[in-house]
Design a protein around this motif. Structure first.
Motif, PDB file in Angstrom:
ATOM      1  N   GLN A 121       0.420  -0.585 -29.622  1.00 28.70           N
ATOM      2  CA  GLN A 121       0.780  -1.134 -28.310  1.00 28.70           C
ATOM      3  C   GLN A 121       1.011  -0.027 -27.285  1.00 28.70           C
ATOM      4  OE1 GLN A 121       4.210  -3.477 -29.392  1.00 28.70           O
ATOM      5  NE2 GLN A 121       2.955  -5.217 -29.980  1.00 28.70           N
ATOM      6  N   SER A 122       1.869   0.914 -27.610  1.00 29.81           N
ATOM      7  CA  SER A 122       2.208   1.955 -26.632  1.00 29.81           C
ATOM      8  C   SER A 122       1.105   3.001 -26.508  1.00 29.81           C
ATOM      9  CB  SER A 122       3.544   2.610 -26.985  1.00 29.81           C
ATOM     10  OG  SER A 122       3.500   3.147 -28.283  1.00 29.81           O
ATOM     11  N   THR A 123       0.415   3.358 -27.610  1.00 36.11           N
ATOM     12  CA  THR A 123      -0.630   4.383 -27.492  1.00 36.11           C
ATOM     13  C   THR A 123      -1.804   3.881 -26.662  1.00 36.11           C
ATOM     14  OG1 THR A 123      -1.569   3.786 -29.643  1.00 36.11           O
ATOM     15  CG2 THR A 123      -0.071   5.653 -29.609  1.00 36.11           C
ATOM     16  N   CYS A 125      -1.634   1.611 -24.166  1.00 32.48           N
ATOM     17  CA  CYS A 125      -1.200   1.590 -22.759  1.00 32.48           C
ATOM     18  C   CYS A 125      -1.057   2.998 -22.189  1.00 32.48           C
ATOM     19  CB  CYS A 125       0.097   0.803 -22.624  1.00 32.48           C
ATOM     20  SG  CYS A 125      -0.129  -0.973 -22.877  1.00 32.48           S
ATOM     21  N   ASP A 126      -0.571   3.934 -22.994  1.00 32.37           N
ATOM     22  CA  ASP A 126      -0.455   5.324 -22.532  1.00 32.37           C
ATOM     23  C   ASP A 126      -1.844   5.915 -22.253  1.00 32.37           C
ATOM     24  OD1 ASP A 126       2.277   5.123 -22.828  1.00 32.37           O
ATOM     25  OD2 ASP A 126       2.351   6.271 -24.702  1.00 32.37           O
ATOM     26  N   TYR A 157       1.111  -7.514 -25.596  1.00 29.61           N
ATOM     27  CA  TYR A 157       1.835  -6.363 -25.059  1.00 29.61           C
ATOM     28  C   TYR A 157       1.004  -5.668 -23.981  1.00 29.61           C
ATOM     29  CZ  TYR A 157       4.366  -1.954 -24.803  1.00 29.61           C
ATOM     30  OH  TYR A 157       5.069  -0.858 -24.352  1.00 29.61           O
ATOM     31  N   CYS A 158      -0.277  -5.434 -24.274  1.00 25.25           N
ATOM     32  CA  CYS A 158      -1.148  -4.742 -23.323  1.00 25.25           C
ATOM     33  C   CYS A 158      -1.360  -5.565 -22.053  1.00 25.25           C
ATOM     34  CB  CYS A 158      -2.480  -4.395 -23.980  1.00 25.25           C
ATOM     35  SG  CYS A 158      -2.331  -3.117 -25.248  1.00 25.25           S
ATOM     36  N   ASN A 161       1.734  -4.777 -20.053  1.00 23.67           N
ATOM     37  CA  ASN A 161       2.166  -3.407 -19.804  1.00 23.67           C
ATOM     38  C   ASN A 161       1.076  -2.418 -19.398  1.00 23.67           C
ATOM     39  OD1 ASN A 161       5.152  -3.449 -20.594  1.00 23.67           O
ATOM     40  ND2 ASN A 161       4.163  -4.484 -22.296  1.00 23.67           N
TER      41      ASN A 161
END
Length: 172
Positions: A121-123, A125-126, A157-158, A161
């Motif tokens: 999720q975070s990688t 979006c980053d 999530y994406c 975010n």
């Protein structure tokens, strides 16, 4: 037909499309959908194919049989074990990305590949923000409401975010 792009001092900036993939059939379908439907966008600028490698945990669980019940114990992983898992994940990610790049090349599409270790999720979006992606494409796994509520959904999530439009491709 109008050019799709953002003007910057008289010139058009490239519109980067990123497809986030894993080893699921749904993400393969999303990649094929992009190649079939976004030809104009992906032939003018490189298609970015991204894979998030899971972070190895330092704990694993061991089960011991006790009659008809099982007892689960948390066991700390050794550094060697963690390294072996990381290497296996890295090799799988590179093989997956290489196969995706070959599929794109077979369609005449130039693709850049990128993999990073971390929570998908975070990688994702980053990477979208760092690479200035114009459109993120993901496959929908269809994991169900209960599992999605417990585990969370990468696509959900994406959608909320990512700093660009997100297209979730659902396999019929």
């Amino acid at each position: 037909m109008a050019e799709h792009g953002v003007e910057n001092g008289g010139g058009l900036l490239e519109r980067k499309v990123m497809v986030a993939i894993d080893d699921s059939e749904c993400s393969h379908y999303a990649l094929m959908w992009v190649l079939d439907n976004l030809e104009e966008s992906i032939t003018k600028s490189p298609l970015v194919i991204f894979n998030a490698q899971p972070t190895p945990t330092n704990n694993s669980f061991t089960a011991a049989a006790l009659s008809s019940a099982r007892m689960y114990c948390s066991v700390s992983a050794t550094p060697e074990y963690t390294y072996t898992i990381q290497e296996q994940n890295r090799k799988l990610a590179f093989a997956l990305l290489e196969k995706a790049k070959e599929i794109c090349a077979g369609r005449g599409v130039d693709a850049e590949t990128l993999t990073e270790v971390g929570d998908p999720q975070s990688t994702i979006c980053d990477a979208v923000q760092r690479l200035n992606i114009s459109l993120l494409v993901l496959g929908e796994r269809g994991i169900g409401k209960i599992k999605r509520a417990i585990q969370g959904s990468v696509s959900s999530y994406c959608l909320h975010n990512a700093k660009c439009p997100v297209l979730v491709v659902k396999k019929p």
